[in-house]
Write a protein that holds these residues in place. Sequence first.
Motif, short mmCIF file in Angstrom:
data_model
loop_
_atom_site.label_atom_id
_atom_site.label_comp_id
_atom_site.label_asym_id
_atom_site.label_seq_id
_atom_site.Cartn_x
_atom_site.Cartn_y
_atom_site.Cartn_z
N VAL A 319 0.84 -1.20 0.00
CA VAL A 319 0.00 0.00 0.00
C VAL A 319 0.87 1.24 0.00
CG1 VAL A 319 -1.72 1.30 1.30
CG2 VAL A 319 -1.91 -1.19 1.14
N THR A 320 1.95 1.23 0.78
CA THR A 320 2.89 2.36 0.80
C THR A 320 3.47 2.60 -0.58
OG1 THR A 320 3.47 1.83 3.09
CG2 THR A 320 4.95 3.30 1.90
N LEU A 321 3.80 1.54 -1.29
CA LEU A 321 4.34 1.67 -2.64
C LEU A 321 3.33 2.35 -3.56
CD1 LEU A 321 6.83 0.82 -4.36
CD2 LEU A 321 5.56 -1.25 -4.96
N ASN A 322 2.07 1.95 -3.46
CA ASN A 322 1.03 2.57 -4.28
C ASN A 322 0.79 4.03 -3.86
OD1 ASN A 322 0.47 0.31 -5.91
ND2 ASN A 322 -0.82 -0.58 -4.33
N ARG A 323 0.91 4.29 -2.57
CA ARG A 323 0.75 5.67 -2.10
C ARG A 323 1.84 6.57 -2.67
NH1 ARG A 323 2.53 8.81 2.13
NH2 ARG A 323 3.63 7.08 3.16
N ALA A 324 3.03 6.01 -2.89
CA ALA A 324 4.12 6.79 -3.47
C ALA A 324 3.74 7.30 -4.86
CB ALA A 324 5.39 5.95 -3.55
N VAL A 325 3.09 6.46 -5.66
CA VAL A 325 2.64 6.89 -7.00
C VAL A 325 1.65 8.03 -6.86
CG1 VAL A 325 1.47 6.20 -9.11
CG2 VAL A 325 3.06 4.61 -7.99
N ALA A 326 0.66 7.85 -5.96
CA ALA A 326 -0.36 8.88 -5.79
C ALA A 326 0.27 10.18 -5.29
CB ALA A 326 -1.42 8.38 -4.81
N ALA A 327 1.23 10.08 -4.37
CA ALA A 327 1.90 11.28 -3.87
C ALA A 327 2.64 11.99 -4.99
CB ALA A 327 2.87 10.91 -2.74
N GLY A 328 3.25 11.20 -5.88
CA GLY A 328 3.96 11.79 -7.00
C GLY A 328 3.02 12.50 -7.96
N MET A 329 1.82 11.98 -8.13
CA MET A 329 0.85 12.60 -9.02
C MET A 329 0.26 13.88 -8.42
SD MET A 329 1.02 10.62 -11.60
CE MET A 329 -0.34 11.23 -12.59
N PRO A 349 8.53 -6.50 -5.36
CA PRO A 349 8.72 -6.73 -6.80
C PRO A 349 8.55 -5.48 -7.66
CG PRO A 349 7.37 -8.46 -5.83
CD PRO A 349 7.55 -7.42 -4.77
N ARG A 350 7.65 -4.58 -7.30
CA ARG A 350 7.36 -3.42 -8.16
C ARG A 350 8.17 -2.17 -7.78
NH1 ARG A 350 2.50 -1.48 -7.29
NH2 ARG A 350 2.54 -0.23 -9.19
N LEU A 351 9.03 -2.29 -6.79
CA LEU A 351 9.74 -1.10 -6.30
C LEU A 351 10.55 -0.43 -7.41
CD1 LEU A 351 10.63 0.80 -4.05
CD2 LEU A 351 12.41 -0.86 -3.44
N ASP A 352 11.33 -1.21 -8.15
CA ASP A 352 12.16 -0.62 -9.20
C ASP A 352 11.32 0.05 -10.28
OD1 ASP A 352 14.74 -1.25 -8.22
OD2 ASP A 352 14.51 -3.32 -8.88
N ALA A 353 10.18 -0.56 -10.64
CA ALA A 353 9.33 0.01 -11.68
C ALA A 353 8.72 1.33 -11.24
CB ALA A 353 8.23 -0.99 -12.05
N VAL A 354 8.26 1.38 -9.99
CA VAL A 354 7.66 2.62 -9.47
C VAL A 354 8.73 3.72 -9.36
CG1 VAL A 354 6.57 3.68 -7.45
CG2 VAL A 354 5.77 1.46 -8.29
N ARG A 355 9.90 3.35 -8.87
CA ARG A 355 10.97 4.34 -8.74
C ARG A 355 11.36 4.88 -10.13
NH1 ARG A 355 14.21 5.04 -4.52
NH2 ARG A 355 13.91 2.89 -3.76
N ALA A 356 11.45 3.97 -11.12
CA ALA A 356 11.80 4.40 -12.47
C ALA A 356 10.76 5.36 -13.03
CB ALA A 356 11.95 3.18 -13.37
N TYR A 357 9.49 5.07 -12.79
CA TYR A 357 8.42 5.94 -13.28
C TYR A 357 8.52 7.34 -12.67
CZ TYR A 357 3.77 7.98 -13.51
OH TYR A 357 2.72 8.83 -13.69
#
Length: 405
Positions: A319-329, A349-357
């Motif tokens: 959930v924290t990982l997904n919140r990072a995307v929302a915070a970035g938006m 697993p998705r950490l690198d993809a989210v960071r890259a985005y």
Amino acid sequence: MSAVEDLLRELAPQVLGVLVRRYGQFDACEDAVQEALLTAAVHWSRDGVPEQPLGWLIRTASRKLLDSVRSERSRRDREELVHREPPAPDVPDRDDTLILLFLCCHPALSAASAIALTLRAVGGLSTAEIAAAFLVPEATMAQRISRAKKTIRSSDEPFRLPAPDEQEARLRQVLHVLYLIFNEGYAASGGRELHRAELADEAIRLTRLLHGLRPDDAEATGLLALMLLLDARRRARTGPDGEPIPLPEQNRGRWDVSVVAEGLTLLDQAMARGAVGEYQLQAAIAAVHDRAPSASHTDWAQILALYGLLERMTGSPVVTLNRAVAAGMVHGPAAGLAVLDDERLAGLPRLDAVRAYLLELAGDIEAAAAGYAAAAALATNVAERDALTRRRSRLRSPAPPDDPA
């Protein structure tokens, strides 16, 4: 999937329920039903579906069970029991699918074992199909299912629907198993396809049954709403060659509006009942996306607030990982990247993809490219891996980056 396979999966739990209720011994009955399903798949595909398919399966499974009992002298007492029983009816007067669902989600079983047993005993999937879905050898999955059945047998669990208070105690495990089955169907952990439609369909079917049993349970309603709101996008999530299409690029005209409408109605019903749980919050996030007429109209501030509530409720690093995307938006990529500094996210697993985005949003193309490459190297799903590789190759394109959600 053929019409015969669909019918067999629908009838499998009903046949198993009849046998277990009549003869006991869940493990032996489950084996007999699986053999009957294999026999039916061959005969029905060749000769056509019989006039009374449920009765055909019950009689065939009963014969398989009797053959198994006869082969083991130590089980003569059960052979006598089978002989004493009257012939199984062609059509039982009850559907024991929900009993089997609660039985397969026994508290003594691990989540992995409960999922495997539920898919085989209630979903009608073969051991080979379940093994393929979870990328393990068939022998490994067979052992997992066998151990789960032994656990059920040793528990001496009566074959009945748990009383309301017992349902309440076990409901969380049942919901969790259904949620995990749907997740594997929605975003397959391995293989060449982005999703496994049969697993998502089965999770939705079983959750509908559970919702019918407990229509006033807000979390059961919320979970069904979540599944529908996500699954409504199925046709738009992949291109002609099966390549993943990110949410912002999807043709929303291909979303199933009737399924979206049903999910939104269920969510409203769940939210009106008071206490809000994690599945309702996840459904609410999906609803914000589904209500937006276009990606640019997405209410990211509302999504960020909902992820904040969900994070406080669950403490989940995902959930924290997904919140990072929302915070970035909402607040810009630097804010999202700051969220990713949480040490609990290491290894996700998705950490690198989210960071890259987020790095791409920030204009750090070189670091973003490295992040996408790292994410692709770790991806176990071929479609996801190829999509990450393509994202890396498009970094020099003037088009804005895609949301990885």
